[in-house]
Scaffold this active site. Structure first.
Site, PDB file in Angstrom:
ATOM      1  N   SER A 160       0.956  26.344  22.345  1.00  0.00           N
ATOM      2  CA  SER A 160       1.826  27.552  21.812  1.00  0.00           C
ATOM      3  C   SER A 160       1.853  29.134  22.353  1.00  0.00           C
ATOM      4  CB  SER A 160       1.963  27.317  20.650  1.00  0.00           C
ATOM      5  OG  SER A 160       1.211  27.556  19.191  1.00  0.00           O
TER       6      SER A 160
ATOM      7  N   HIS B 180      -7.844  35.864  16.836  1.00  0.00           N
ATOM      8  CA  HIS B 180      -8.156  34.966  14.861  1.00  0.00           C
ATOM      9  C   HIS B 180      -7.416  34.628  14.353  1.00  0.00           C
ATOM     10  CE1 HIS B 180     -11.750  32.913  13.658  1.00  0.00           C
ATOM     11  NE2 HIS B 180     -11.773  34.088  12.303  1.00  0.00           N
TER      12      HIS B 180
END
Length: 207
Positions: free
Chosen positions: A27, A119
């Site tokens: 995505s 992250h």
């Protein structure tokens, strides 16, 4: 189909100079591809590299006409394979988007300051080996944190320890589950990750 399995064919007219490395659903990779195609930003994703033949990122990239390359870990760690692959396509920036393998030192040396990662926490909290995806969100919820966020950072030879480029926080409700936190993080990634890439590396570049 434009999938390339261990191939190093040279593109006669490279689509861009960004390579996205991804291991999963893709995505973020799709969002980055679409972002750089809009408003004539100029720099586009030339290649998507994955270590998993079944990764969802493959179909996402191919549906958008972006070349994909499936390389198992031993091939990704071979400089005689990965470096020519990237150089033939004029790649000057590598973006890790859900890529679960450690980047080999030779690749970091070849692209100093040109490999970045996202992250799903506010590093240095909840980073390091084995901390990715739902594992991070579960740890955040278990610890009773009141906020979390995303961190975009340069890649170094240690997990999640490269210099931070940007952090975007989000508040967490005491009733939020790991799935709720994951949804909030995905929204942050979609809204901010491509923009941060553009502003950091390309905003002031002559087109």
């Amino acid at each position: 189909m434009n999938r390339n399995s261990e191939s190093m064919k040279t593109s006669s007219n490279p689509a861009g100079r960004i390579a996205v490395f991804a291991s999963g659903n893709g995505s973020n990779a799709e969002n980055i591809i679409r972002y750089f195609r809009e408003a004539d930003r100029g720099d586009q994703v030339a290649l998507v590299v994955t270590n998993k033949a079944e990764a969802g990122v493959i179909s996402r990239a191919e549906s958008l006409g972006v070349e994909t390359c499936v390389l198992p870990p031993d091939r990704l760690r071979d400089p005689d394979i990965i470096l020519p692959l990237l150089e033939a396509r004029g790649v000057d920036l590598i973006v890790l988007a859900g890529f679960l393998l450690m980047v080999p030192p030779f690749l970091i040396a070849r692209y100093p300051g040109r490999i970045i990662n996202i992250h799903p926490s506010l590093l240095p909290a909840y980073g390091g080996k084995g901390m990715y995806g739902r594992r991070v969100h579960e740890a955040v919820v278990e610890a009773g944190e009141s906020r979390t966020g995303i961190t975009v950072h340069f890649v170094s030879e240690k997990y999640d320890e490269g210099r931070i480029i940007a952090q975007i926080p989000v508040e967490i409700s005491p009733s939020d589950s790991a799935a709720d936190v994951e949804s909030k993080i995905h929204r942050l990634e979609k809204e901010h990750f491509p923009r941060i890439i553009h502003e950091t590396f390309y905003n002031n570049k002559e087109q």
